[in-house]
Structures are given as structure tokens and as C-alpha cells.
Design a protein around this motif. Structure first.
Motif, PDB file in Angstrom:
ATOM      1  N   VAL A  89       0.837  -1.195   0.000  1.00  0.00           N
ATOM      2  CA  VAL A  89       0.000   0.000   0.000  1.00  0.00           C
ATOM      3  C   VAL A  89       0.875   1.250   0.000  1.00  0.00           C
ATOM      4  O   VAL A  89       1.674   1.462   0.911  1.00  0.00           O
ATOM      5  CB  VAL A  89      -0.942   0.034   1.222  1.00  0.00           C
ATOM      6  N   GLY A  90       0.712   2.062  -1.030  1.00  0.00           N
ATOM      7  CA  GLY A  90       1.381   3.355  -1.105  1.00  0.00           C
ATOM      8  C   GLY A  90       0.353   4.467  -1.189  1.00  0.00           C
ATOM      9  O   GLY A  90      -0.856   4.209  -1.245  1.00  0.00           O
ATOM     10  N   PRO A  91       0.781   5.717  -1.233  1.00  0.00           N
ATOM     11  CA  PRO A  91      -0.173   6.838  -1.257  1.00  0.00           C
ATOM     12  C   PRO A  91      -1.006   6.906  -2.537  1.00  0.00           C
ATOM     13  O   PRO A  91      -2.126   7.398  -2.522  1.00  0.00           O
ATOM     14  CB  PRO A  91       0.719   8.073  -1.113  1.00  0.00           C
ATOM     15  N   THR A  92      -0.479   6.394  -3.656  1.00  0.00           N
ATOM     16  CA  THR A  92      -1.202   6.485  -4.934  1.00  0.00           C
ATOM     17  C   THR A  92      -1.518   5.131  -5.550  1.00  0.00           C
ATOM     18  O   THR A  92      -2.300   5.060  -6.494  1.00  0.00           O
ATOM     19  CB  THR A  92      -0.393   7.295  -5.961  1.00  0.00           C
ATOM     20  N   THR A  93      -0.926   4.056  -5.023  1.00  0.00           N
ATOM     21  CA  THR A  93      -1.076   2.735  -5.640  1.00  0.00           C
ATOM     22  C   THR A  93      -1.193   1.654  -4.568  1.00  0.00           C
ATOM     23  O   THR A  93      -0.531   1.723  -3.532  1.00  0.00           O
ATOM     24  CB  THR A  93       0.140   2.411  -6.538  1.00  0.00           C
ATOM     25  N   ILE A  94      -2.045   0.680  -4.837  1.00  0.00           N
ATOM     26  CA  ILE A  94      -2.112  -0.535  -4.028  1.00  0.00           C
ATOM     27  C   ILE A  94      -1.845  -1.709  -4.954  1.00  0.00           C
ATOM     28  O   ILE A  94      -2.592  -1.944  -5.910  1.00  0.00           O
ATOM     29  CB  ILE A  94      -3.488  -0.701  -3.353  1.00  0.00           C
ATOM     30  N   ASN A  95      -0.763  -2.434  -4.693  1.00  0.00           N
ATOM     31  CA  ASN A  95      -0.423  -3.608  -5.475  1.00  0.00           C
ATOM     32  C   ASN A  95      -0.714  -4.866  -4.675  1.00  0.00           C
ATOM     33  O   ASN A  95      -0.256  -4.992  -3.535  1.00  0.00           O
ATOM     34  CB  ASN A  95       1.064  -3.598  -5.867  1.00  0.00           C
ATOM     35  N   VAL A  96      -1.489  -5.773  -5.254  1.00  0.00           N
ATOM     36  CA  VAL A  96      -1.683  -7.094  -4.660  1.00  0.00           C
ATOM     37  C   VAL A  96      -0.810  -8.058  -5.457  1.00  0.00           C
ATOM     38  O   VAL A  96      -0.991  -8.224  -6.669  1.00  0.00           O
ATOM     39  CB  VAL A  96      -3.162  -7.518  -4.689  1.00  0.00           C
ATOM     40  N   LEU A  97       0.152  -8.654  -4.780  1.00  0.00           N
ATOM     41  CA  LEU A  97       1.165  -9.493  -5.415  1.00  0.00           C
ATOM     42  C   LEU A  97       0.963 -10.950  -5.036  1.00  0.00           C
ATOM     43  O   LEU A  97       0.414 -11.258  -3.978  1.00  0.00           O
ATOM     44  CB  LEU A  97       2.563  -9.036  -4.978  1.00  0.00           C
ATOM     45  N   LYS A  98       1.437 -11.843  -5.906  1.00  0.00           N
ATOM     46  CA  LYS A  98       1.412 -13.266  -5.562  1.00  0.00           C
ATOM     47  C   LYS A  98       2.778 -13.883  -5.838  1.00  0.00           C
ATOM     48  O   LYS A  98       3.537 -13.396  -6.697  1.00  0.00           O
ATOM     49  CB  LYS A  98       0.309 -14.001  -6.307  1.00  0.00           C
TER      50      LYS A  98
END
Length: 509
Positions: free
Chosen positions: A359-368
Motif C-alpha cells: 500500500v502506497g499513497p497512490t497505488t495498491i499492489n496485490v502481489l502473488k
């Protein structure tokens, strides 16, 4: 022929008809009910409306449909359309004040000796070292255990995988007068460990410098290991099962006599619980890593760990490595490259899928993590899905020309989490509805406002947006809980705290 397992939409009426006919088994009934509730929540004619607010001079806590005020003295239930008080305990003195508490609910697959053990209870630790077990519905005292007259216990923590809880003492600090007198304080802290369902004592263990070395700053119990943090930014993991098996000098039973207490009863005042797990030499180290802020997380499949190396040039990066052989995963260095006051956050997804949420201020990355358990090849980190803010991506010019024609150059770039720009603040996972609740703030209109975006947990697709009525001041601390048909927002304003409750309502057109 195998049943059709394709994803298809089933309306709520059909699910209710199936349930009434007994088509759904006991194991699937709750899941079907949650599917019905999820479809209702996402309907356009339903919305979350603010139904209740309450302020307090002390910290407000929320847990599983209950709101606690005045150091767990007053409990409100959120089950109904508007919170109502469940119980109010008599005022307690400063010595008897609750320092910490945990909500405890027994598993459904066990038959316990006492009927009260099957009901939810609140485990509360007092300032004078008593551990209480109270009814979560009435506040009635069900059990009490005295811990110690020698050590000051302050914190409670769960060891969920082993169905245990631990009570941690404050850390012993060497005083300047003791150092001048040549007195060495070897004891760092104590842990009292209990099994639950029902409440049983495992024992008390002393953490001391002779065994674990100098520089111990903290100790936690999690996933079957004792995790010890050090001032040199390293973390060491030890098998707690090995420690109990090898170093337990006497098995203790609450309410029964102990030779370690000279025949006195365990858990009774003023004797409490003796140190019966006496570590005489350093146990084998299962795992060790140097990391920034003593932060290491373990999860995924196969097992991996996330950490940030303690060097300046690694600041802002998160390294994902195999726990088996410490091999860095391909694409295992994650970096948001953000310029913000609040650092980005990364953690293993609480849905037990083995994925990672960044979780960042401009982006949320869901990784696997892609990898085979016994493969000789390194695992690989890939993006499952990504969510971004709705911003004007045109960079702000660093040069401004005034009306008089004078050129003014900005000294600082605008931060990625500037309150005037749309920013991700936190992510909550609602496990029963399989939804991610993302808190987004935007202060373009001069006053901080927040809304909640509900995203599908599997695809990341936006399902709906919920506006919060109250302003969101980013200079203060906020907590948000999304619990089925209830949203709870707890904020701090100067020395006061305020709790806002939203409930799902049908809206009229």
C-alpha cells in the motif's frame, strides 16, 4: 459428471429459496448467507448511513461488533440498527484499571467442561497484575488469575496458531545508580503463557541477557516461535515448543499447589505464577535476519519472508526472500518510489491466500508468489492486480510566473500523500464478504474528506464507493473497521476520541 464450478451470478432470492428447502448443507449455510449479504451491500438502493457518534476522554476500542469505552468499562453492541449499551462495569481504582484486553471466542468443534467457556469472553489485564475473564455479553466475572507481585505485567498478545495467549511484562531498564554501583540487571522481561478453551497456564519464562545476549529490545510469541528483537536491528526466532519441552521444571495447574511456591496455590494472591520455564542456555536459532525497525514478516506459499535491510541505500525497499534458503525471489525487491510523510506499508494478505498487499499513497499492489516447494529455481513475485488513485497525473510545474512577470521557483516538490490530493490511507479486509475496504482521502475543497472504496478481493474490481460524513483530519490518528453491515470510524481529536458508526440502510429515491 463433475458439478459446474464456473462463476455465475445467483440472485439473493434463489439463495434464500435453496436455504428454505434445505438444499444447502450446514457447512455452506454461512457462506451462502454471506453471499446474500454481499449482494445486498452492493445494491444501488442500499447505502451506509451514519447512525451514531460518541466521544470519550480515553481511547476507544472496537472488536467483533463491540465498542469499548473508559478502559473497557463500558461496552456497546453494534448488532442492532444503532449501537446500544451491553453493560457498564462499576468504577475501578487506578490500581485496578484495565491496561489491556483481548476478546476470546471458543471454537465450535470442541466440547468444554464449563458452559461459560463456550460463550465469548473478554480477557482483561489490570494494573495490579490480575488477569480477568469476563463475559463478553454481560461483563460478569467468570475467572480471575493473579500473575505476580514481583513483575509488572502490561501487555496481552495472541498466539493464534497454538490457541495460546501471552502476558508480557514491562522491560527492566538499568538505572544510572545501579550501573554506578556495579549492579548488573540481567533480566529483561517476563512472559506468562496460557492455553485457552479453557484457560490453562503453560508457565512463566524469564528473558535474560545471559541466555539471549545483550541488546534485547522486545519479545513476541507468534506462529509457534519466540521472536526476539535486538538493538542492532536483528531479529532471531526460536522454537517455543522446544523451549517448553526442554526447560519446563514443573507443570503448573491453576488453583493447585506448586513446590515452586512452597506449596501455595498457583494463580492466587500474593503468590501468582512462578517462573517454571527456566532457560539455562541459548536455544537453537531457527532463523536470523538484520532488518530496519526490527520488522520481519513470514508468510506465503512456499514460505517467504519480507524485510527491509537496515542500510540507508535500502530505505523504502521491501525484500521478499525464500525462508528455506534465503534466496531472493525474482522481482523480489518492491519499491513504491514515493515521496511522502507516511511510509508505504507491505504485509501478507490476511485471507491466507499467500498473496502480499503493498500500500502506497497512490497505488495498491496485490502481489502473488509463484514457485514450487521442491524446485531448485527461485520463486517469482508477480502482480495479481493493482488499484490506483484518480489523480491528474500532469506534474506540477516547479516554476510559477506572477502577474507582474516575476519568476518564482518552488523549493519543494508536492508530497505524494499531500492532504490536498487524493491519497490511499489504509486497507481493511472483510473476510466474510471477501471485500477490500480502501480508505481514500481528498482535501481539494479545503477540508479533508474521506470515502471508502469496496473492491473485490479476487479481481480488484471496484464494487462501490461509500462517503464518510465527518471531516478527516490527517494530522490525527484514525482507525476504520468494516464488519459486514457496519462501518466503525474511530478518530482522535487533540486529547479527545470520537467513534462514528455507519449501518447499511435502504435509501429512498
Amino acid at each position: 459428471m463433475a458439478p459446474d464450478r464456473r462463476n455465475r451470478t445467483v440472485n439473493s432470492a434463489e439463495l434464500l429459496i435453496r436455504r428454505s428447502r434445505g438444499v444447502t448443507g450446514a457447512g455452506t449455510l454461512i457462506r451462502q448467507n454471506m453471499k446474500v449479504l454481499r449482494s445486498i451491500i452492493l445494491q444501488e438502493n442500499r447505502n451506509f448511513m451514519k447512525v451514531w457518534s460518541k466521544t470519550s476522554k480515553s481511547t476507544i476500542m472496537y472488536e467483533n461488533g463491540k465498542i469499548y469505552f473508559e478502559y473497557y468499562q463500558n461496552c456497546y453492541s453494534c448488532v442492532h440498527s444503532e449501537p446500544h449499551i451491553l453493560y457498564k462495569l462499576p468504577k475501578r481504582s487506578k490500581l485496578e484499571k484495565f491496561e489491556d484486553a483481548l476478546l476470546c471466542q471458543s471454537p465450535l468443534n470442541k466440547t468444554l467442561a464449563s458452559p461459560s467457556d463456550h460463550k465469548p469472553s473478554l480477557l482483561a489485564l489490570t494494573a495490579n497484575n490480575w488477569l480477568y475473564r469476563l463475559s463478553a455479553e454481560t461483563g460478569e466475572e467468570l475467572q480471575r488469575v493473579y500473575l505476580s507481585s514481583s513483575h509488572k505485567f502490561r501487555y496481552l498478545g495472541w498466539e493464534v496458531s497454538q490457541e495460546m495467549l501471552y502476558v508480557k511484562s514491562v522491560q527492566n531498564k538499568e538505572t544510572s545508580s545501579a550501573r554506578q554501583a556495579g549492579i548488573t540487571q540481567n533480566t529483561v522481561m517476563h512472559l506468562a503463557i496460557f492455553r485457552i478453551f479453557p484457560l490453562q497456564i503453560v508457565g512463566t519464562v524469564e528473558i535474560n541477557k545471559k541466555v539471549f545476549g545483550n541488546g534485547v529490545t522486545d519479545v513476541v510469541l507468534s506462529q509457534g516461535v519466540l521472536a526476539v528483537s535486538y538493538s542492532n536491528k536483528s531479529v532471531k526466532l526460536y522454537s517455543f515448543e522446544h523451549i517448553v519441552h526442554r526447560y519446563t521444571t514443573e507443570k503448573l495447574v491453576l488453583g493447585e499447589q506448586s513446590s515452586l511456591l512452597g506449596g501455595k496455590r498457583v494463580g492466587e494472591a500474593p503468590f501468582g505464577i512462578p517462573v517454571n520455564i527456566k532457560i539455562t542456555d541459548c536455544p537453537p536459532v531457527l532463523f536470523e535476519v538484520s532488518c530496519s525497525n526490527n520488522g520481519v514478516q513470514i508468510g506465503g506459499y512456499p514460505w517467504h519472508y519480507i524485510y527491509t535491510p537496515p542500510h540507508k541505500n535500502h530505505k523504502g525497499t521491501h525484500h521478499i526472500c525464500s525462508l528455506k534458503d534465503n534466496t531472493m525471489a525474482t522481482n523480489g525487491i518492491q519499491n513504491m518510489n514515493c515521496c511522502s510523510l507516511e511510509s508505504d506499508g507491505i504485509f501478507f494478505h490476511p485471507d491466507d491466500s499467500g498473496r502480499i498487499i503493498h500500500v502506497g499513497p497512490t497505488t495498491i499492489n496485490v502481489l502473488k508468489i509463484l514457485g514450487e516447494l521442491n524446485s531448485g529455481l527461485p520463486s517469482k513475485v508477480v502482480e495479481d492486480f493493482s488499484v490506483v488513485t484518480h489523480r491528474n497525473n500532469n506534474p506540477t510545474s516547479q516554476v510559477t510566473v506572477t502577474a507582474s512577470g516575476r519568476t518564482v521557483k518552488r523549493r519543494f516538490h508536492q508530497l505524494d500523500d499531500d492532504p490536498d490530493r487524493e491519497t490511499f490511507r489504509m486497507v481493511e479486509y472483510e473476510d466474510e464478504l471477501d471485500l477490500l475496504a480502501v480508505v481514500v482521502t481528498n482535501g481539494e475543497e479545503g477540508e479533508g474528506r474521506a470515502h471508502i472504496r469496496l473492491h473485490d478481493n479476487q479481481s480488484g474490481q471496484l464494487q462501490r464507493t461509500i462517503d464518510l460524513v465527518e471531516p478527516w483530519d490527517e494530522t490525527y490518528r484514525h482507525e476504520l473497521f468494516f464488519d459486514k453491515d457496519t462501518i466503525v470510524h474511530i478518530e482522535q481529536k487533540n486529547t479527545n476520541f470520537c467513534c462514528h458508526v455507519y449501518k447499511l440502510k435502504a435509501t429512498r429515491k
